[in-house]
Design an enzyme around this catalytic site. Sequence first.
Site, mmCIF file in Angstrom:
data_model
loop_
_atom_site.group_PDB
_atom_site.id
_atom_site.type_symbol
_atom_site.label_atom_id
_atom_site.label_comp_id
_atom_site.label_asym_id
_atom_site.label_seq_id
_atom_site.Cartn_x
_atom_site.Cartn_y
_atom_site.Cartn_z
ATOM 1 N N ASP A 115 50.177 37.279 47.233
ATOM 2 C CA ASP A 115 49.096 36.221 46.448
ATOM 3 C C ASP A 115 48.127 36.679 47.341
ATOM 4 O O ASP A 115 48.110 36.295 48.423
ATOM 5 C CB ASP A 115 49.736 34.616 46.303
ATOM 6 C CG ASP A 115 48.918 33.846 45.305
ATOM 7 O OD1 ASP A 115 49.156 34.149 44.155
ATOM 8 O OD2 ASP A 115 48.477 32.859 45.344
ATOM 9 N N TYR B 204 36.674 40.745 43.348
ATOM 10 C CA TYR B 204 35.261 40.724 44.615
ATOM 11 C C TYR B 204 34.720 41.415 45.333
ATOM 12 O O TYR B 204 33.832 41.538 46.598
ATOM 13 C CB TYR B 204 35.245 39.223 45.282
ATOM 14 C CG TYR B 204 36.039 37.967 44.352
ATOM 15 C CD1 TYR B 204 34.468 37.586 44.164
ATOM 16 C CD2 TYR B 204 36.575 37.667 44.214
ATOM 17 C CE1 TYR B 204 35.253 35.967 43.687
ATOM 18 C CE2 TYR B 204 37.639 36.729 43.217
ATOM 19 C CZ TYR B 204 35.890 36.064 43.036
ATOM 20 O OH TYR B 204 36.576 34.595 42.292
ATOM 21 N N ASP B 205 35.572 42.957 45.628
ATOM 22 C CA ASP B 205 35.284 44.206 46.207
ATOM 23 C C ASP B 205 33.762 44.369 46.448
ATOM 24 O O ASP B 205 33.724 44.464 47.066
ATOM 25 C CB ASP B 205 36.242 45.391 46.284
ATOM 26 C CG ASP B 205 37.921 45.220 46.583
ATOM 27 O OD1 ASP B 205 37.595 44.190 47.665
ATOM 28 O OD2 ASP B 205 39.017 45.883 45.822
HETATM 29 P P1 IMP Z 1 45.492 36.823 42.814
HETATM 30 O O1 IMP Z 1 45.968 35.301 42.473
HETATM 31 O O2 IMP Z 1 46.792 36.966 43.888
HETATM 32 O O3 IMP Z 1 46.475 37.278 40.968
HETATM 33 O O4 IMP Z 1 44.912 36.922 42.689
HETATM 34 C C1 IMP Z 1 43.654 36.215 42.628
HETATM 35 C C2 IMP Z 1 41.811 37.047 42.278
HETATM 36 O O5 IMP Z 1 41.853 37.364 43.568
HETATM 37 C C3 IMP Z 1 42.121 38.074 41.840
HETATM 38 O O6 IMP Z 1 42.231 37.217 39.895
HETATM 39 C C4 IMP Z 1 40.890 38.976 41.812
HETATM 40 O O7 IMP Z 1 39.829 38.311 41.280
HETATM 41 C C5 IMP Z 1 41.088 38.145 43.421
HETATM 42 N N1 IMP Z 1 41.293 39.496 44.290
HETATM 43 C C6 IMP Z 1 42.610 39.704 44.793
HETATM 44 N N2 IMP Z 1 43.266 40.547 45.464
HETATM 45 C C7 IMP Z 1 41.513 41.559 46.285
HETATM 46 C C8 IMP Z 1 40.766 42.467 46.431
HETATM 47 O O8 IMP Z 1 41.327 43.131 47.216
HETATM 48 N N3 IMP Z 1 39.894 42.602 46.477
HETATM 49 C C9 IMP Z 1 38.662 41.794 45.538
HETATM 50 N N4 IMP Z 1 39.436 40.935 44.959
HETATM 51 C C10 IMP Z 1 40.384 40.471 44.903
#
Ligand code: IMP
Length: 209
Positions: free
Chosen positions: A71, A155-156
């Site tokens: 997460d 957001y990379d």
């Molecule tokens: P999650 O809740 O862990 O699935 O991630 C939340 C959100 O964070 C994702 O939908 C992406 O928009 C962003 N995110 C997660 N990991 C990365 C990353 O490694 N790089 C850039 N954005 C990320």
Amino acid sequence: MEIVIATHNNDKLKELLKAFDSHFSGIDLLTLNDFPEVGEIIEDGKTLEQNALIKVREVFNLTGIPCLSDDTGLEVDALNGAPGVYTARYAGEGCSYYDNVCKLLEDMQTIPAPNRTAKFKTVIAYKDETTEMTAEGIAEGSISRASSGDFGFGYDPIFFIPEARKTFAEMNIDEKEIYSHRGKAIRAIMNTLIPHLEQVRQMTKKEKA
Ligand code: IMP
């Protein structure tokens, strides 16, 4: 031995599979594509750790196979730590990565360079029959003024790593793993997970003998 990577996000899955594969030997990595019966998981925890644990618990209960989950959240200092647990839906329910990037750039339009610092945090969780564990990885950087780079996701394109003088989207998957929150969290959990898996292997061997 098998381990399921408990995510429906294919972009995260690509990075997780690549990194875990290089750490594990003799372990088959499965994905949720192997378990179509596992539907959307409601992540209603208040912290990254709670959400990572919700995912491994639910997938372990459904599959009975050891699980790993991730997460991740973005914390922007000038926005008092937002978007935080709302990172995925910063621009609203059902928004795209592009919508989120546009909203963040707009919300930070008036913030000067020295105050654009931000952190990406990942919590990796693991669960099997006897054990639960988590580990965190943090990447410190800043939010750039415009998108740059074509690699990665989310957001990379606007997350700039000063040490590398690049955004994450300007790094290929191997380079991103060195600097990223996810790469760091994976390396951290390996310190306890590898010895634990070795113990499980030894016990299984003894039981079979
Ligand atoms: P999650 O809740 O862990 O699935 O991630 C939340 C959100 O964070 C994702 O939908 C992406 O928009 C962003 N995110 C997660 N990991 C990365 C990353 O490694 N790089 C850039 N954005 C990320």
